[in-house]
Design an enzyme around this catalytic site. Structure first.
Site, short mmCIF file in Angstrom:
data_model
loop_
_atom_site.label_atom_id
_atom_site.label_comp_id
_atom_site.label_asym_id
_atom_site.label_seq_id
_atom_site.Cartn_x
_atom_site.Cartn_y
_atom_site.Cartn_z
N GLU A 193 3.68 -0.67 -5.25
CA GLU A 193 3.04 0.22 -4.27
C GLU A 193 1.62 0.61 -4.68
OE1 GLU A 193 7.08 2.28 -2.45
OE2 GLU A 193 6.08 3.25 -4.13
N GLU A 305 11.12 -3.73 -0.35
CA GLU A 305 11.86 -2.47 -0.20
C GLU A 305 11.98 -2.19 1.29
OE1 GLU A 305 10.54 1.01 -2.31
OE2 GLU A 305 9.89 -0.17 -4.05
#
Length: 786
Positions: A193, A305
């Protein structure tokens, strides 16, 4: 240099698109180190076979008992997953700069690789260094966060020197377990991320060199330690456009781009997601197709994810918020992702576990249940069962690994409230119609037909059965020209569940919501009959040229249809499909149909094997504590069945299955021993004025590397004195008279503290979800000041 690189990339992409538009091909990529893992616009290709990566996340450090890992992994495999994903945890392994522990107990995570190999699953390995995961400091060791190592997650040499020992050790441990070395680790994620490849607007492609050089250093270090499998990234959202080689081939971009998404919010506190998702709307699906077409068009659409649940925030509702991502969420959103042409997806979390010790970030509690398909206590639930229906379908839907979307995801059915995406395999003509409410946030009951193109022409389906129904927040995948073994479905409005190949004959499993009707056409079949009707009605067999059209309505139960060429079709409602299992006889993650066995009845089937002489089917698993009927569909040579090593009595049906009964586990009476001789001890002698603190570290620093300078001196930041986690104790003295004390204590979100004077309690700050500083003025009026 930038202009030259951009021009070269524009030429490359233009050539690729032109090639695709003229002859229907896309370039197949690899990383130049191995061809065992390749990829293109459609999917990953593993050892030469197209592969739909269907994965779920678990964290070994949230279940730090290696003996329990097999329990969770068996449940993951049983739900149809072919892969699982794991984070490492830097602090868990590196609690201080001098200690690297990869040997003791759960710190040795290599057993999880052995289990992956044994059970037949690939591993997506995600080593960080930063992982987030609602872990304290994103799994950074807290000795790293003092300010002495800079701002972190950048190219600062102090930070580089800090992560290098951990990063090199992890890579050297993983290297022997890669697919390229005979193991099952499939991809290797770099960071997590970190959506900061670009300065300002990504479309301008102005590199953020601090992040770029950091990513390049991580990649080079992993390669130097022998990592040869593809690198992947997990971009945090739809906006940062970071680390895709299709978007820009350079500046730290990885082999395979991915992006995470939590459409129903990653936390039970739904307002936290407004800035990413907009105002929360239940069951509001997100369009990913256009993003992947723009950012990674020559790569598979990958969600490393995707929401499997959501965490319970500090002070959140007891038991979390499973209502935000119930079984209907799994049904609707996972199918919708297929409609978006996603062919690689990992659920976060599949098993959440527990925040032991000091691993939790302040935003979460001890429980990290995450409303996951597998609960914190390792029990499976209805969301697990609904997820299993999807996973078992993916296992047999081989054509889904290479499809083009025809038109948009808003193709109209005969009912304007229902739309669909049409995905079609350009090689086989097999197609998948992913149906959904035109407004996904609306869960009305709708009946409809679709106009389906098949190898034998266009049909409005169903032709004879009652209309297709979407009732509630649901989606259905209607297949056409669906090949299974030596057979093919021209189409089916009942959803495909699984396929097995036994004794050179196909067995197909279909399912539908309880009480609904379905219709399917078996190509080449001439006649059929109902061999067992468990809740069936309105069954009809209608020859259509060389094919046979079948209609059936299915209430609670399972029905068996047999056909003239030996084909058996099992049709069941949702409740029976929840209890349907397809254990695999091989450790091949592709789970070929000729290595599977159909089993119905138990609460869980963990494993299957045949005896050495092939006459006994050996099953292990769990049942629900009561007498349970079990039905299996093994080869004709099998005459006996064992369950957890115990023989069970079975009878053979006319259609070739064996039916028996499992008794519930018995619990002998328990006699608890008498517990006596209790002892107690003062757990906080440090509060007493008589306590000897002469050996304590003196808090006497007058400067700090922390960028936030204290209001008073000496420095009382605990990290400056070498203590980073746990409950911290300070002792101080003052001279002269005082009537009270003002305390301003910083401890991070959701922290609390208590104070004593000469052993007497004078007050506590109880903490709150967001403030990281607690201020109190405490009176000395009720205590003795010496």
């Amino acid at each position: 240099m930038l202009l030259q690189s951009l021009f070269a990339w524009a030429l490359t992409l233009g050539s690729c698109v032109a090639q695709n538009s003229t002859n229907g091909t896309w370039p197949i990529h690899n990383n130049g180190l191995t061809t065992q893992v390749e990829w293109d616009h459609y999917s990953m290709i593993v050892n030469g076979q197209r592969f739909f990566l269907w994965s779920g996340e678990l964290h070994y450090w949230r279940l730090p008992v290696p003996e329990l890992w097999v329990d969770v992994l068996q449940k993951i495999k049983a739900a149809g997953f072919n892969t699982f994903a794991i984070y490492t945890h830097w602090y868990f392994h590196n609690p201080n700069p001098e200690t690297l522990d990869f040997e003791n107990a759960a710190h040795d995570f290599t057993k999880i690789f052995d289990l992956a190999k044994e059970l037949g699953m690939y591993v997506v390995f995600r080593p960080g260094p930063y992982v987030n995961a609602e872990s304290n400091a994103g799994a950074f060791p807290l000795w790293l966060t003092t300010g002495a190592y800079g701002a972190l997650r950048n190219n600062d040499t102090r930070y580089t020197e800090a992560w290098t020992p951990f990063w090199e050790k992890v890579a050297s441990i993983v290297a022997p377990y890669q697919l390229t070395n005979g193991g099952n680790v499939l991809t290797y994620q770099i960071e997590n991320e970190l959506g900061s490849q670009w300065r300002g607007t990504p479309s301008k492609k102005i590199p953020n060199l601090s992040s770029v050089q950091y990513m390049e250093a991580l990649e080079a270090s992993a390669r130097a330690q022998g990592i040869t499998i593809p690198f992947q990234a997990n971009d945090p959202n739809l906006n940062s456009d970071s680390w895709s080689k299709d978007f820009y081939d350079g500046y730290g971009s990885v082999d395979i781009y991915g992006m995470d998404s939590y459409p129903a919010c990653w936390t039970c506190n739904l307002t936290e997601c407004d800035s990413t998702n907009g105002a929360y709307k239940p069951f509001n699906v997100i369009d990913y197709y256009d993003h992947f077409e723009a950012i990674s068009p020559t790569q598979p659409s990958f969600l490393p994810e995707f929401q499997g649940g959501s965490f319970n925030p500090w002070g959140g509702p007891e038991g979390g918020c499973p209502e935000n991502s119930p079984p209907d969420f799994a049904n609707l959103f996972y199918r919708n992702n297929v409609g978006q042409r996603v062919t690689a997806m990992s659920l976060y979390m599949l098993y959440g576990g527990t925040n032991w010790g000091w691993l939790a970030a302040p935003v979460v509690a001890t429980s990290y249940d995450y409303s996951s398909p597998i609960s914190e206590n390792r029990m499976i639930n209805d969301k697990y069962a609904e997820t299993k229906l999807f996973g078992q379908f993916l296992r047999v839907a081989k054509d889904l690994t290479k499809t083009d979307r025809i038109g948009t995801n808003q193709t109209a059915s005969t009912n304007p409230n229902i739309v669909y995406s049409e995905l079609r395999n350009p090689d086989t003509n097999g197609a998948f119609y992913v149906t959904i409410h035109q407004e996904s946030t609306v869960g009305t009951r709708e009946e409809f037909y679709i106009h389906a193109n098949t190898s034998k022409g266009e049909f409005t389906i169903p032709q004879k059965a009652a209309p297709i129904v979407l009732d509630g927040f649901q989606s259905k995948i209607i297949v056409t020209d669906f090949s299974f073994g030596s057979h093919s479905l021209l189409y089916s409005t009942a959803e495909v569940l699984s396929h097995s190949f036994v004794d050179e004959q196909d067995i197909l499993a279909l399912w539908m919501p309880t009480g609904e009707a379905g219709e399917f056409v078996i190509t080449g079949a001439k006649s059929g009959k109902v061999s067992s009707c468990g809740g069936c009605s309105s069954v009809g067999f209608y020859p259509q040229g060389d094919d046979l059209l079948v209609t059936i309505s299915q209430s609670k139960g399972i029905s068996i249809l047999t056909f003239d060429d030996g084909l058996r079709v099992l049709v069941m409602d949702r409740s029976y499909a929840y209890e349907f299992w397809v254990p695999v006889l091989t450790a091949d993650p592709f789970s070929p149909a000729n290595e599977t066995v159909f089993v119905h009845g138990p609460n869980l089937v963990r494993s299957v094997a045949y005896s050495s002489d092939g006459t006994t089917l050996e099953l292990t698993g769990d049942n629900n504590g009561t007498s349970t009927q079990i039905e299996v569909f093994p080869p004709k040579a099998v005459s006996k069945v064992t369950w957890n090593g115990q023989s069970i009595t079975t009878s053979k049906t006319d259609y070739g299955s064996l039916i028996g009964s499992l008794t519930g586990p018995t619990l002998d009476s328990l006699t608890l021993p008498e517990i006596s001789g209790w002892k107690s001890n003062d757990s906080l002698p440090e509060r007493l004025s008589t306590y000897d603190d002469s050996w304590w570290v003196a808090a006497d620093h007058m400067n700090t590397s922390n960028p936030t300078k204290p209001e008073t001196l000496p420095v009382l930041y605990i990290d400056d004195y070498g203590y980073h986690v746990g409950n911290h104790l300070w002792r101080g003295r003052f001279e002269g008279s005082a009537s009270g004390v003002y305390l301003s204590v910083t401890g991070g979100r959701a922290f609390g503290y208590s104070a004593w004077l000469n052993g007497d309690f004078i007050g506590s700050y109880l903490g709150a979800a967001y403030p990281d500083t607690g201020e109190l003025t405490l009176s000395f009026s009720n205590v003795t000041v010496n």
